[in-house]
Structures are given as structure tokens and as C-alpha cells.
Design a protein around this motif. Sequence first.
Motif, PDB file in Angstrom:
ATOM      1  N   ALA A  11       0.842  -1.203   0.000  1.00 50.52           N
ATOM      2  CA  ALA A  11       0.000   0.000   0.000  1.00 50.52           C
ATOM      3  C   ALA A  11       0.875   1.250   0.000  1.00 50.52           C
ATOM      4  CB  ALA A  11      -0.928   0.002   1.209  1.00 50.52           C
ATOM      5  N   ALA A  12       1.939   1.238   0.789  1.00 45.28           N
ATOM      6  CA  ALA A  12       2.858   2.377   0.823  1.00 45.28           C
ATOM      7  C   ALA A  12       3.539   2.556  -0.527  1.00 45.28           C
ATOM      8  CB  ALA A  12       3.884   2.191   1.922  1.00 45.28           C
ATOM      9  N   ASP A  13       3.906   1.448  -1.147  1.00 44.26           N
ATOM     10  CA  ASP A  13       4.569   1.520  -2.458  1.00 44.26           C
ATOM     11  C   ASP A  13       3.675   2.139  -3.524  1.00 44.26           C
ATOM     12  OD1 ASP A  13       6.858   0.405  -1.412  1.00 44.26           O
ATOM     13  OD2 ASP A  13       6.443  -1.612  -2.182  1.00 44.26           O
ATOM     14  N   LEU A  14       2.359   2.004  -3.366  1.00 42.42           N
ATOM     15  CA  LEU A  14       1.435   2.622  -4.320  1.00 42.42           C
ATOM     16  C   LEU A  14       1.550   4.148  -4.291  1.00 42.42           C
ATOM     17  CD1 LEU A  14      -1.806   0.515  -3.764  1.00 42.42           C
ATOM     18  CD2 LEU A  14      -0.418   0.593  -5.843  1.00 42.42           C
ATOM     19  N   LEU A  15       2.017   4.680  -3.166  1.00 43.07           N
ATOM     20  CA  LEU A  15       2.106   6.130  -3.026  1.00 43.07           C
ATOM     21  C   LEU A  15       3.439   6.697  -3.488  1.00 43.07           C
ATOM     22  CD1 LEU A  15       0.484   6.342   0.499  1.00 43.07           C
ATOM     23  CD2 LEU A  15      -0.541   7.085  -1.659  1.00 43.07           C
ATOM     24  N   VAL A  16       4.479   5.877  -3.478  1.00 42.26           N
ATOM     25  CA  VAL A  16       5.813   6.362  -3.804  1.00 42.26           C
ATOM     26  C   VAL A  16       5.919   6.647  -5.299  1.00 42.26           C
ATOM     27  CG1 VAL A  16       8.271   5.791  -3.820  1.00 42.26           C
ATOM     28  CG2 VAL A  16       6.851   5.130  -1.871  1.00 42.26           C
ATOM     29  N   GLY A  17       6.266   7.867  -5.618  1.00 40.15           N
ATOM     30  CA  GLY A  17       6.462   8.256  -7.010  1.00 40.15           C
ATOM     31  C   GLY A  17       5.191   8.419  -7.819  1.00 40.15           C
ATOM     32  N   GLN A  18       4.046   8.340  -7.158  1.00 39.19           N
ATOM     33  CA  GLN A  18       2.769   8.478  -7.854  1.00 39.19           C
ATOM     34  C   GLN A  18       2.102   9.783  -7.432  1.00 39.19           C
ATOM     35  OE1 GLN A  18       1.778   6.281 -10.168  1.00 39.19           O
ATOM     36  NE2 GLN A  18       3.699   5.220  -9.740  1.00 39.19           N
ATOM     37  N   LEU A  20      -0.693  12.013  -5.922  1.00 40.33           N
ATOM     38  CA  LEU A  20      -1.750  11.759  -4.943  1.00 40.33           C
ATOM     39  C   LEU A  20      -3.053  12.249  -5.551  1.00 40.33           C
ATOM     40  CD1 LEU A  20      -2.349  10.656  -2.145  1.00 40.33           C
ATOM     41  CD2 LEU A  20      -2.025  12.970  -1.252  1.00 40.33           C
ATOM     42  N   ASN A  21      -3.896  11.300  -5.928  1.00 41.08           N
ATOM     43  CA  ASN A  21      -5.183  11.637  -6.526  1.00 41.08           C
ATOM     44  C   ASN A  21      -6.231  10.637  -6.040  1.00 41.08           C
ATOM     45  OD1 ASN A  21      -4.868   9.280  -8.124  1.00 41.08           O
ATOM     46  ND2 ASN A  21      -3.771  10.440  -9.676  1.00 41.08           N
ATOM     47  N   HIS A  22      -7.445  10.840  -6.456  1.00 43.27           N
ATOM     48  CA  HIS A  22      -8.546   9.991  -5.986  1.00 43.27           C
ATOM     49  C   HIS A  22      -8.334   8.524  -6.351  1.00 43.27           C
ATOM     50  CE1 HIS A  22     -11.080  13.240  -4.474  1.00 43.27           C
ATOM     51  NE2 HIS A  22     -10.647  13.951  -5.508  1.00 43.27           N
ATOM     52  N   ALA A  23      -7.815   8.266  -7.528  1.00 42.74           N
ATOM     53  CA  ALA A  23      -7.601   6.879  -7.965  1.00 42.74           C
ATOM     54  C   ALA A  23      -6.560   6.188  -7.084  1.00 42.74           C
ATOM     55  CB  ALA A  23      -7.165   6.843  -9.427  1.00 42.74           C
ATOM     56  N   THR A  24      -5.447   6.868  -6.830  1.00 44.45           N
ATOM     57  CA  THR A  24      -4.395   6.290  -5.999  1.00 44.45           C
ATOM     58  C   THR A  24      -4.903   6.057  -4.581  1.00 44.45           C
ATOM     59  OG1 THR A  24      -2.701   7.419  -7.302  1.00 44.45           O
ATOM     60  CG2 THR A  24      -2.051   6.628  -5.137  1.00 44.45           C
ATOM     61  N   ILE A  25      -5.616   7.029  -4.043  1.00 47.69           N
ATOM     62  CA  ILE A  25      -6.162   6.894  -2.690  1.00 47.69           C
ATOM     63  C   ILE A  25      -7.118   5.710  -2.617  1.00 47.69           C
ATOM     64  CG2 ILE A  25      -7.658   8.014  -0.978  1.00 47.69           C
ATOM     65  CD1 ILE A  25      -6.321  10.684  -1.854  1.00 47.69           C
ATOM     66  N   GLY A  26      -7.954   5.535  -3.627  1.00 49.32           N
ATOM     67  CA  GLY A  26      -8.865   4.388  -3.657  1.00 49.32           C
ATOM     68  C   GLY A  26      -8.130   3.063  -3.700  1.00 49.32           C
ATOM     69  N   GLN A  27      -7.043   3.000  -4.458  1.00 43.20           N
ATOM     70  CA  GLN A  27      -6.247   1.769  -4.522  1.00 43.20           C
ATOM     71  C   GLN A  27      -5.624   1.447  -3.174  1.00 43.20           C
ATOM     72  OE1 GLN A  27      -3.518   2.781  -7.645  1.00 43.20           O
ATOM     73  NE2 GLN A  27      -4.767   1.823  -9.236  1.00 43.20           N
ATOM     74  N   VAL A  28      -5.073   2.460  -2.532  1.00 42.50           N
ATOM     75  CA  VAL A  28      -4.454   2.245  -1.220  1.00 42.50           C
ATOM     76  C   VAL A  28      -5.506   1.780  -0.213  1.00 42.50           C
ATOM     77  CG1 VAL A  28      -3.268   3.368   0.702  1.00 42.50           C
ATOM     78  CG2 VAL A  28      -2.570   3.862  -1.641  1.00 42.50           C
ATOM     79  N   LYS A  29      -6.659   2.409  -0.214  1.00 43.84           N
ATOM     80  CA  LYS A  29      -7.753   2.014   0.686  1.00 43.84           C
ATOM     81  C   LYS A  29      -8.129   0.552   0.463  1.00 43.84           C
ATOM     82  CE  LYS A  29     -12.561   3.213   1.786  1.00 43.84           C
ATOM     83  NZ  LYS A  29     -13.321   2.049   1.354  1.00 43.84           N
ATOM     84  N   ASP A  30      -8.239   0.148  -0.786  1.00 45.32           N
ATOM     85  CA  ASP A  30      -8.606  -1.236  -1.101  1.00 45.32           C
ATOM     86  C   ASP A  30      -7.557  -2.227  -0.601  1.00 45.32           C
ATOM     87  OD1 ASP A  30     -10.896  -0.282  -2.330  1.00 45.32           O
ATOM     88  OD2 ASP A  30     -10.106  -0.495  -4.373  1.00 45.32           O
ATOM     89  N   VAL A  31      -6.285  -1.893  -0.776  1.00 50.48           N
ATOM     90  CA  VAL A  31      -5.214  -2.786  -0.315  1.00 50.48           C
ATOM     91  C   VAL A  31      -5.246  -2.898   1.205  1.00 50.48           C
ATOM     92  CG1 VAL A  31      -2.694  -3.058  -0.111  1.00 50.48           C
ATOM     93  CG2 VAL A  31      -3.714  -2.482  -2.313  1.00 50.48           C
ATOM     94  N   ILE A  32      -5.419  -1.777   1.885  1.00 47.27           N
ATOM     95  CA  ILE A  32      -5.478  -1.794   3.350  1.00 47.27           C
ATOM     96  C   ILE A  32      -6.627  -2.679   3.819  1.00 47.27           C
ATOM     97  CG2 ILE A  32      -5.954  -0.393   5.405  1.00 47.27           C
ATOM     98  CD1 ILE A  32      -3.141   0.058   4.331  1.00 47.27           C
ATOM     99  N   GLU A  33      -7.796  -2.487   3.255  1.00 41.62           N
ATOM    100  CA  GLU A  33      -8.962  -3.276   3.674  1.00 41.62           C
ATOM    101  C   GLU A  33      -8.777  -4.764   3.390  1.00 41.62           C
ATOM    102  OE1 GLU A  33     -12.387  -1.516   1.861  1.00 41.62           O
ATOM    103  OE2 GLU A  33     -12.501   0.063   3.367  1.00 41.62           O
ATOM    104  N   ALA A  34      -8.098  -5.085   2.307  1.00 42.40           N
ATOM    105  CA  ALA A  34      -7.899  -6.489   1.948  1.00 42.40           C
ATOM    106  C   ALA A  34      -6.839  -7.163   2.821  1.00 42.40           C
ATOM    107  CB  ALA A  34      -7.504  -6.600   0.478  1.00 42.40           C
TER     108      ALA A  34
END
Length: 71
Positions: A11-18, A20-34
Motif C-alpha cells: 500500500a505504501a509503495d502505491l504512493l511512492v512516485g505516484q 496523490l489523486n482519488h484513484a491512488t487513494i482508492g487503490q491504497v484504501k482497497d489494499v489496506i482493507e484487503a
Amino acid sequence: RLRGQARLAEAADLLVGQPLNHATIGQVKDVIEAEVSPQDDFRGTAVYRRAMAGTLTHRALMACLEKGSRS
């Protein structure tokens, strides 16, 4: 627990170098919940805690996004 920690690193890696937008935040949220694996107890169910982990992550990242758009 190491497996879980490794997955949260994903989830942290999804944020590095990307951006910060709604799509990225949604992906991180999904990974955390899973990937979080809370336990049930008298204060709350695992389902509730998993959802809250995603919700709190989403809120924190949205606050960062909103603060960044104001500067």
C-alpha cells in the motif's frame, strides 16, 4: 504478522512516485482493507475494524490531497 506487514508495504509503495489523486487513494484504501487482519473482541468486530482501517486511511490521504491543493 510479517506477511501482513509486507502487504501493507505494498500500500505504501502505491504512493511512492505516484501523484496523490482519488484513484491512488482508492487503490491504497482497497489494499489496506484487503490485507489488515484485525481480531474480533467486545469493542468491535473484525469486519468493522477492517472497514475503519480503510476509512481512516482514506480520510488521512484525502486531507493530504486537500491540503496540497490549497498550497
